[in-house]
Design an enzyme around this catalytic site. Sequence first.
Site, mmCIF file in Angstrom:
data_model
loop_
_atom_site.group_PDB
_atom_site.id
_atom_site.type_symbol
_atom_site.label_atom_id
_atom_site.label_comp_id
_atom_site.label_asym_id
_atom_site.label_seq_id
_atom_site.Cartn_x
_atom_site.Cartn_y
_atom_site.Cartn_z
ATOM 1 N N ASN A 221 30.347 0.335 -33.264
ATOM 2 C CA ASN A 221 29.081 0.800 -33.844
ATOM 3 C C ASN A 221 28.117 1.059 -32.690
ATOM 4 O O ASN A 221 27.529 0.133 -32.136
ATOM 5 C CB ASN A 221 28.515 -0.261 -34.795
ATOM 6 C CG ASN A 221 27.170 0.146 -35.364
ATOM 7 O OD1 ASN A 221 26.754 1.298 -35.256
ATOM 8 N ND2 ASN A 221 26.484 -0.808 -35.975
ATOM 9 N N TRP A 222 27.984 2.337 -32.317
ATOM 10 C CA TRP A 222 27.112 2.675 -31.199
ATOM 11 C C TRP A 222 25.629 2.589 -31.547
ATOM 12 O O TRP A 222 24.778 2.704 -30.662
ATOM 13 C CB TRP A 222 27.432 4.101 -30.708
ATOM 14 C CG TRP A 222 28.719 4.221 -29.969
ATOM 15 C CD1 TRP A 222 29.628 3.220 -29.732
ATOM 16 C CD2 TRP A 222 29.258 5.401 -29.359
ATOM 17 N NE1 TRP A 222 30.696 3.706 -29.018
ATOM 18 C CE2 TRP A 222 30.499 5.048 -28.776
ATOM 19 C CE3 TRP A 222 28.814 6.719 -29.263
ATOM 20 C CZ2 TRP A 222 31.287 5.971 -28.097
ATOM 21 C CZ3 TRP A 222 29.609 7.635 -28.584
ATOM 22 C CH2 TRP A 222 30.829 7.266 -28.006
ATOM 23 N N LYS A 223 25.329 2.423 -32.823
ATOM 24 C CA LYS A 223 23.939 2.375 -33.283
ATOM 25 C C LYS A 223 23.197 3.632 -32.784
ATOM 26 O O LYS A 223 23.788 4.714 -32.757
ATOM 27 C CB LYS A 223 23.277 1.070 -32.854
ATOM 28 C CG LYS A 223 24.084 -0.154 -33.326
ATOM 29 C CD LYS A 223 23.374 -1.454 -33.128
ATOM 30 C CE LYS A 223 24.244 -2.609 -33.614
ATOM 31 N NZ LYS A 223 23.571 -3.907 -33.516
ATOM 32 N N SER B 19 27.854 -9.976 -31.925
ATOM 33 C CA SER B 19 27.893 -10.214 -30.476
ATOM 34 C C SER B 19 29.317 -10.477 -29.993
ATOM 35 O O SER B 19 29.568 -11.404 -29.208
ATOM 36 C CB SER B 19 26.962 -11.375 -30.104
ATOM 37 O OG SER B 19 25.614 -11.058 -30.416
ATOM 38 N N GLY C 250 29.181 -4.094 -31.613
ATOM 39 C CA GLY C 250 27.934 -3.388 -31.366
ATOM 40 C C GLY C 250 27.752 -3.065 -29.900
ATOM 41 O O GLY C 250 28.373 -2.160 -29.352
ATOM 42 N N GLY C 251 26.879 -3.810 -29.218
ATOM 43 C CA GLY C 251 26.496 -3.507 -27.845
ATOM 44 C C GLY C 251 27.670 -3.356 -26.892
ATOM 45 O O GLY C 251 27.680 -2.464 -26.037
ATOM 46 N N GLU D 265 21.091 -4.389 -40.162
ATOM 47 C CA GLU D 265 19.917 -3.634 -39.713
ATOM 48 C C GLU D 265 19.448 -2.656 -40.774
ATOM 49 O O GLU D 265 18.243 -2.410 -40.920
ATOM 50 C CB GLU D 265 20.240 -2.925 -38.400
ATOM 51 C CG GLU D 265 20.380 -3.895 -37.237
ATOM 52 C CD GLU D 265 21.067 -3.323 -36.015
ATOM 53 O OE1 GLU D 265 21.191 -4.060 -35.029
ATOM 54 O OE2 GLU D 265 21.504 -2.146 -36.055
ATOM 55 N N GLY E 161 22.943 -8.733 -32.213
ATOM 56 C CA GLY E 161 22.069 -8.328 -31.120
ATOM 57 C C GLY E 161 21.313 -9.466 -30.467
ATOM 58 O O GLY E 161 20.372 -9.227 -29.710
#
Length: 251
Positions: free
Chosen positions: A13-15, A213, A234-235, A98, A174
């Site tokens: 998920n690159w957001k 995370s 995510g990140g 989110e 996050g």
Amino acid sequence: MTESRRRAFVAANWKMHGTRRMVLDYASDWPETTPQVDIVLCPPWGYLGHVRSVFDGKDIRFGVQHTEIEPHGAFTGEHAAEMARDLGAEFAIVGHSERRRLFGETDEVVAGKFAAALRAGLTPILCVGETLDERRQGAAETVVATQLDAIIDQCGASMLTDCVIAYEPVWAIGTGETATPAEAQEMHAAIRAKLVRQGVAQAEGVRIVYGGSVKVANAPELFAEPDIDGALVGGASLDAVEFAEICCAAA
């Protein structure tokens, strides 16, 4: 189907991150061979076509991070699930924390988007999870069960067979915090047990992945648990080398 036969699933998920240059660099850093797991990239909508083009011929599938409920209409700025399918996506993230927290998506809205993904031929990646306060109050399993009930009430329990469920404790999104492998396994097992109670066909075959995370450092321990079938990353997914290593850990 037993847990040992569930194929691992890892989604990025690159957001709201990415540029055309970043996509090219990412592809350049991506290894020539990838493990035998289902790997899905979910870039921002505007880069979906570019990502598909750059990764053409590689064993990677694609998804979007959200969709509108309706198939078409006067909804300025929105994108229908059918549009994602038309652009080559196979998956849609639904109910990310989110989206729930920042955009006010209720359980009912999430259920509507889940239904929209199925209508368009997309596989929903359904996100469920509790806040830190809810966990401290001992309500974590109740919160997750309620989120699943919203899908069951609107779509029917049988539709959960056709999705990937992502358990993402909100307090670990996050923040750098993550559930311990034991905590994550406990919730994953509780989710699977609920699917069984609801009479979901082949509940043992539904893939339940962890999101919160996830990094190279903690991925092997998480994936060693019997009910953790992969990750929604995510990140760490913004770095091609690290994401590929996480995919290898899932294998």
